[in-house]
Design a protein around this motif. Structure first.
Motif, PDB file in Angstrom:
ATOM      1  N   VAL A   9       0.858  -1.192   0.000  1.00  0.00           N
ATOM      2  CA  VAL A   9       0.000   0.000   0.000  1.00  0.00           C
ATOM      3  C   VAL A   9       0.893   1.240   0.000  1.00  0.00           C
ATOM      4  O   VAL A   9       1.785   1.370   0.859  1.00  0.00           O
ATOM      5  N   PRO A  10       0.709   2.147  -0.938  1.00  0.00           N
ATOM      6  CA  PRO A  10       1.557   3.348  -0.995  1.00  0.00           C
ATOM      7  C   PRO A  10       1.552   4.121   0.324  1.00  0.00           C
ATOM      8  O   PRO A  10       0.552   4.126   1.048  1.00  0.00           O
ATOM      9  N   LEU A  11       2.645   4.794   0.624  1.00  0.00           N
ATOM     10  CA  LEU A  11       2.780   5.508   1.893  1.00  0.00           C
ATOM     11  C   LEU A  11       1.718   6.586   2.052  1.00  0.00           C
ATOM     12  O   LEU A  11       1.180   6.782   3.142  1.00  0.00           O
ATOM     13  N   ASP A  42       7.469  15.272   9.272  1.00  0.00           N
ATOM     14  CA  ASP A  42       8.400  15.045  10.381  1.00  0.00           C
ATOM     15  C   ASP A  42       7.896  13.952  11.313  1.00  0.00           C
ATOM     16  O   ASP A  42       8.677  13.100  11.766  1.00  0.00           O
ATOM     17  N   THR A  43       6.590  13.960  11.609  1.00  0.00           N
ATOM     18  CA  THR A  43       6.022  12.990  12.552  1.00  0.00           C
ATOM     19  C   THR A  43       6.107  11.575  12.020  1.00  0.00           C
ATOM     20  O   THR A  43       6.464  10.639  12.756  1.00  0.00           O
ATOM     21  N   PHE A  44       5.794  11.391  10.732  1.00  0.00           N
ATOM     22  CA  PHE A  44       5.712  10.042  10.161  1.00  0.00           C
ATOM     23  C   PHE A  44       6.932   9.675   9.316  1.00  0.00           C
ATOM     24  O   PHE A  44       6.957   8.602   8.706  1.00  0.00           O
ATOM     25  N   GLN A  45       7.910  10.568   9.293  1.00  0.00           N
ATOM     26  CA  GLN A  45       9.151  10.304   8.578  1.00  0.00           C
ATOM     27  C   GLN A  45       8.890   9.952   7.115  1.00  0.00           C
ATOM     28  O   GLN A  45       9.365   8.931   6.584  1.00  0.00           O
ATOM     29  N   VAL A  46       8.112  10.819   6.473  1.00  0.00           N
ATOM     30  CA  VAL A  46       7.839  10.679   5.042  1.00  0.00           C
ATOM     31  C   VAL A  46       8.184  12.008   4.368  1.00  0.00           C
ATOM     32  O   VAL A  46       8.452  13.009   5.038  1.00  0.00           O
ATOM     33  N   GLN A  53       0.087  14.531  -0.803  1.00  0.00           N
ATOM     34  CA  GLN A  53      -0.838  13.634  -1.493  1.00  0.00           C
ATOM     35  C   GLN A  53      -1.917  13.109  -0.535  1.00  0.00           C
ATOM     36  O   GLN A  53      -3.088  12.999  -0.912  1.00  0.00           O
ATOM     37  N   ALA A  54      -1.538  12.791   0.688  1.00  0.00           N
ATOM     38  CA  ALA A  54      -2.509  12.310   1.678  1.00  0.00           C
ATOM     39  C   ALA A  54      -3.537  13.388   1.989  1.00  0.00           C
ATOM     40  O   ALA A  54      -4.750  13.114   2.045  1.00  0.00           O
TER      41      ALA A  54
END
Length: 246
Positions: A9-11, A42-46, A53-54
């Motif tokens: 599943v894409p990030l 920063d929170t999710f390291q993405v 996109q999210a």
């Protein structure tokens, strides 16, 4: 939540689903500000692109709204109506635990124009009840409804009731014995007029659902002709389709 980098599943989908769940369980209440792209990254390291996109998907699905220079805010949940049963706005809103009310724009006895006469199967110029209302749920404007009713079927109805509070369908049923059984409804999407935007407190970018409906009694007699517009950001229609071999 941690992002599963080994998942197929894409990030950005994983992040979007996590944020959606937090909105639905109340962690982010309607009106609250969502973390920024930088904060989410920063929170999710993405990457910020993944966060963007999210957020974009959440906005497309009607969960949030972005305001330039101010941030991204959680919207109130949409009212989801299934196209299975004929119910009144009042009944539908009460079943969802909200308080229905109407702001009356116009109410009175008028003469049917050609379109109204054709839909209600009356003579042009016949007396009809005209009831124009902005429909509210918990004081939020949801729809603007213009209802035309054959006056002969329910004489004096406006004299005895305040349809800012009362349910039209309930009064027709309980006091006039009118059983509304089925309806022929046409639905389309369009941009609202300036008058509709002002009545429903819409911005210039939000479309509306435009509904035209003729409602019939159990004797297949047209009793009501309705033209209404619903806010697309607060209202959606759902239908169930079943496949049959044929």
């Amino acid at each position: 939540m941690t992002i599963d980098r080994d998942s197929t599943v894409p990030l950005y989908i994983q992040l979007k689903e996590h944020l959606r769940q937090q909105i639905e369980n109340g962690s982010y209440a309607p009106g609250s500000r969502l973390p920024s792209e930088r904060e989410l990254a920063d929170t999710f390291q993405v990457s910020r692109m993944t966060a963007r996109q999210a957020i974009r998907l959440l906005a497309t699905d009607g969960f949030i709204s972005a305001h330039v220079g101010k941030g991204t805010f959680v919207l109130k949940p949409r009212i989801d109506q299934e196209l299975l049963l004929l119910t009144s706005f009042t009944e539908d809103i009460r079943q969802r635990g909200m308080t229905p009310r109407s702001r009356i724009i116009r109410a009175g006895i008028e003469r049917a124009n050609q379109e109204e006469a054709e839909q209600l199967k009356v003579s042009e110029g016949a007396e009809v009840i005209m009831l124009s209302r902005v429909r509210l749920a918990d004081e939020d404007p949801i729809a603007w409804e213009i209802c035309t009713i054959n006056h002969r079927m329910c004489p004096g109805i406006l004299d005895r009731h305040n349809f800012g509070q009362d349910s039209l369908y309930q009064v027709m049923r309980d006091e006039y014995g009118i059983r509304l059984l089925w309806a022929d409804q046409l639905i389309s999407a369009r941009m609202p007029s300036r008058e509709e935007r002002e009545a429903l407190d819409l911005d210039t970018k939000t479309p509306v659902l435009s509904l035209t409906r003729v409602t019939y009694t159990d004797h297949d007699q047209p009793a009501e002709y309705v033209r209404s517009v619903y806010r697309c950001d607060r209202y959606q229609l759902r239908t169930i389709l079943r496949y049959t071999n044929g």
